[in-house]
Enzyme design. Structure first.
Site, PDB file in Angstrom:
ATOM      1  N   ARG A 106     -41.842   9.590  -0.149  1.00 21.06           N
ATOM      2  CA  ARG A 106     -40.847   9.510   0.794  1.00 21.06           C
ATOM      3  C   ARG A 106     -40.439   8.121   0.714  1.00 21.06           C
ATOM      4  NH1 ARG A 106     -39.601  11.575   6.853  1.00 21.06           N
ATOM      5  NH2 ARG A 106     -39.201  13.524   5.506  1.00 21.06           N
ATOM      6  N   HIS A 133     -32.813  15.346   0.406  1.00 20.71           N
ATOM      7  CA  HIS A 133     -34.100  15.823   0.881  1.00 20.71           C
ATOM      8  C   HIS A 133     -34.344  17.311   0.543  1.00 20.71           C
ATOM      9  CE1 HIS A 133     -37.329  16.213   3.610  1.00 20.71           C
ATOM     10  NE2 HIS A 133     -36.739  15.992   4.730  1.00 20.71           N
ATOM     11  N   GLN A 136     -36.453  20.034   2.483  1.00 21.14           N
ATOM     12  CA  GLN A 136     -35.734  20.233   3.419  1.00 21.14           C
ATOM     13  C   GLN A 136     -34.822  21.528   3.217  1.00 21.14           C
ATOM     14  OE1 GLN A 136     -36.169  19.014   7.107  1.00 21.14           O
ATOM     15  NE2 GLN A 136     -35.149  21.175   7.279  1.00 21.14           N
ATOM     16  N   ASP A 227     -27.521  16.778  11.998  1.00 21.31           N
ATOM     17  CA  ASP A 227     -28.812  15.963  11.789  1.00 21.31           C
ATOM     18  C   ASP A 227     -28.506  14.455  12.380  1.00 21.31           C
ATOM     19  OD1 ASP A 227     -30.980  14.539  10.819  1.00 21.31           O
ATOM     20  OD2 ASP A 227     -30.271  14.065   8.741  1.00 21.31           O
ATOM     21  N   CYS A 267     -32.583  19.650  11.239  1.00 21.46           N
ATOM     22  CA  CYS A 267     -33.774  19.371  10.619  1.00 21.46           C
ATOM     23  C   CYS A 267     -34.819  18.699  11.225  1.00 21.46           C
ATOM     24  CB  CYS A 267     -33.482  18.598   9.166  1.00 21.46           C
ATOM     25  SG  CYS A 267     -32.914  17.098   9.657  1.00 21.46           S
ATOM     26  N   ARG A 295     -40.861  24.819   6.416  1.00 20.59           N
ATOM     27  CA  ARG A 295     -41.113  23.684   5.716  1.00 20.59           C
ATOM     28  C   ARG A 295     -42.462  23.974   4.899  1.00 20.59           C
ATOM     29  NH1 ARG A 295     -39.091  18.723   6.242  1.00 20.59           N
ATOM     30  NH2 ARG A 295     -39.958  18.338   4.301  1.00 20.59           N
TER      31      ARG A 295
HETATM   32  N1   CP Z   1     -37.129  17.141   8.941  1.00 23.98           N
HETATM   33  C1   CP Z   1     -38.165  16.029   8.452  1.00 23.98           C
HETATM   34  O1   CP Z   1     -38.248  15.776   7.382  1.00 23.98           O
HETATM   35  O2   CP Z   1     -39.028  15.663   9.283  1.00 23.98           O
HETATM   36  P1   CP Z   1     -39.898  14.389   9.287  1.00 23.98           P
HETATM   37  O3   CP Z   1     -38.987  12.990   9.102  1.00 23.98           O
HETATM   38  O4   CP Z   1     -40.772  14.600  10.445  1.00 23.98           O
HETATM   39  O5   CP Z   1     -40.820  14.830   8.173  1.00 23.98           O
HETATM   40  N1  NVA Z   2     -31.224  12.023   7.593  1.00 19.81           N
HETATM   41  C1  NVA Z   2     -32.472  11.628   8.362  1.00 19.81           C
HETATM   42  C2  NVA Z   2     -33.352  12.945   7.983  1.00 19.81           C
HETATM   43  C3  NVA Z   2     -34.751  12.829   8.529  1.00 19.81           C
HETATM   44  C4  NVA Z   2     -35.539  14.023   8.420  1.00 19.81           C
HETATM   45  C5  NVA Z   2     -33.018  10.168   7.834  1.00 19.81           C
HETATM   46  O1  NVA Z   2     -33.029  10.062   6.690  1.00 19.81           O
HETATM   47  O2  NVA Z   2     -33.584   9.554   8.596  1.00 19.81           O
END
Ligand code: CP
Ligand code: NVA
Length: 308
Positions: A106, A133, A136, A227, A267, A295
């Site tokens: 990430r 993502h 997701q 989101d 999400c 997930r």
């Molecule tokens: N939806 C998602 O990716 O959540 P987190 O940021 O908690 O991993």
């Molecule tokens: N769009 C959000 C998703 C978090 C799971 C972010 O990138 O923070």
């Protein structure tokens, strides 16, 4: 009995690293895993987790997925490893190739993820970047399939920022032939290259629609999805974006425009009373916690296919 399939691509950096057929097979396998109709062993396999941004669901679902498969994870915290000190990705990746069987990463830039995949000799998985993502999106479509059985004549409306989650929803939707509508304020459209690719791979050119009117976009939709308005890394724009997104909250008024059987997705994590009201979040239409659970199942399926 469906066994893990061998995916053509070594990595899962983008939703487009899978073919339509591969996405369908991953979703089928995830369903079998969830229903305990299949047992897959990845004994002694090690997944390295490199998270430059916070995470609850992605981190824990990968950890539990590996544990259920008989493997393990190593959490490579950038602050307590030499990654945070600035060791070049190409050095870190070559070292980790000697210890780990896969990496879930990430980070901010998609190009950093690509750099890891260039130097890491085994699978690299996108656990969220600023651009995409894709894990997701697999869980999103699994949740939608659970509800509606198939994707025929479905309209999925995403109301909010044209961000990483929206981009992967668009690409995976294009692979599955689903109509995806994005409703966002002007200037917050999804990535233009992502939209171009989605139009290229869709059999029908009208499957992706980007609108600026949430009411019109919600009309007749089977899924209303949202989101956060400000993603991780955008903390300094929060105040400005909160103003720009006024009118883009999923509330009962928008639900009334959707199909009577419509479900609500998010999400997570959510900011109640910004992108979604508490009433809608907690309503019977919400499948948000099934989506979070899924997930783990799709990632188990993904890991099985990438590592067996
Ligand atoms: N939806 C998602 O990716 O959540 P987190 O940021 O908690 O991993
Ligand atoms: N769009 C959000 C998703 C978090 C799971 C972010 O990138 O923070």
């Amino acid at each position: 009995m469906l066994n893990p399939i061998k995916l053509v691509n070594k990595n899962f950096l983008s939703s487009l690293d899978m073919s339509s057929e591969e996405v369908i097979q991953i979703l089928e396998l995830a369903k079998k895993i969830k229903n305990k109709d299949i047992s897959i062993e990845l004994k002694n396999k090690v997944l390295g987790l490199i998270f430059d941004k916070s995470s609850t669901r992605t981190r824990v679902s990968f950890q539990v997925a590996m544990s259920r498969l008989g493997g393990t994870t190593i959490d490579l915290n950038p602050n307590t490893s030499q990654i945070g000190r600035g060791e070049p990705i190409k050095d870190t990746a070559r070292v980790l190739s000697r210890y780990c069987d896969a990496l879930a990463i990430r980070t901010f830039n998609q190009t950093d993820l690509e750099e890891y995949s260039k130097w890491f000799s085994k699978p690299v998985i996108n656990a969220l970047t600023d651009l995409e993502h894709p894990c997701q999106a697999l869980a999103d479509y699994m949740t939608i399939q659970e509800e509606f059985k198939n994707f025929k004549n479905l309209v999925i409306t995403f109301i909010g920022d044209g961000n990483n989650v929206a981009n992967s929803l668009i690409l995976c939707g294009a692979l599955l032939g689903v109509e995806v509508r994005i409703a966002c304020p002007k200037g917050y459209e999804p990535n233009s290259l992502v939209m171009k690719k989605a139009y290229e791979i869709s059999e029908r050119k009208d499957l992706l629609k980007v609108l600026h009117d949430p009411i019109k976009a919600a009309s007749g939709a089977k899924v209303l999805y949202t989101d956060v308005w400000s993603s991780m890394g955008e903390e300094n724009f929060k105040e400005e974006k909160d103003k720009d997104f006024n009118g883009f909250t999923i509330n009962n008024g928008l639900i009334d425009r959707a199909d009577t059987d419509a479900i609500i997705l998010h999400c997570l994590p959510a900011y109640r009373s910004k992108e979604i009201t508490d009433e809608v979040f907690e309503s019977k239409k919400s499948r948000i916690f099934d989506q979070a659970e899924n997930r783990m199942h799709v990632q188990q399926a993904l890991l099985s296919c990438l590592l067996s």
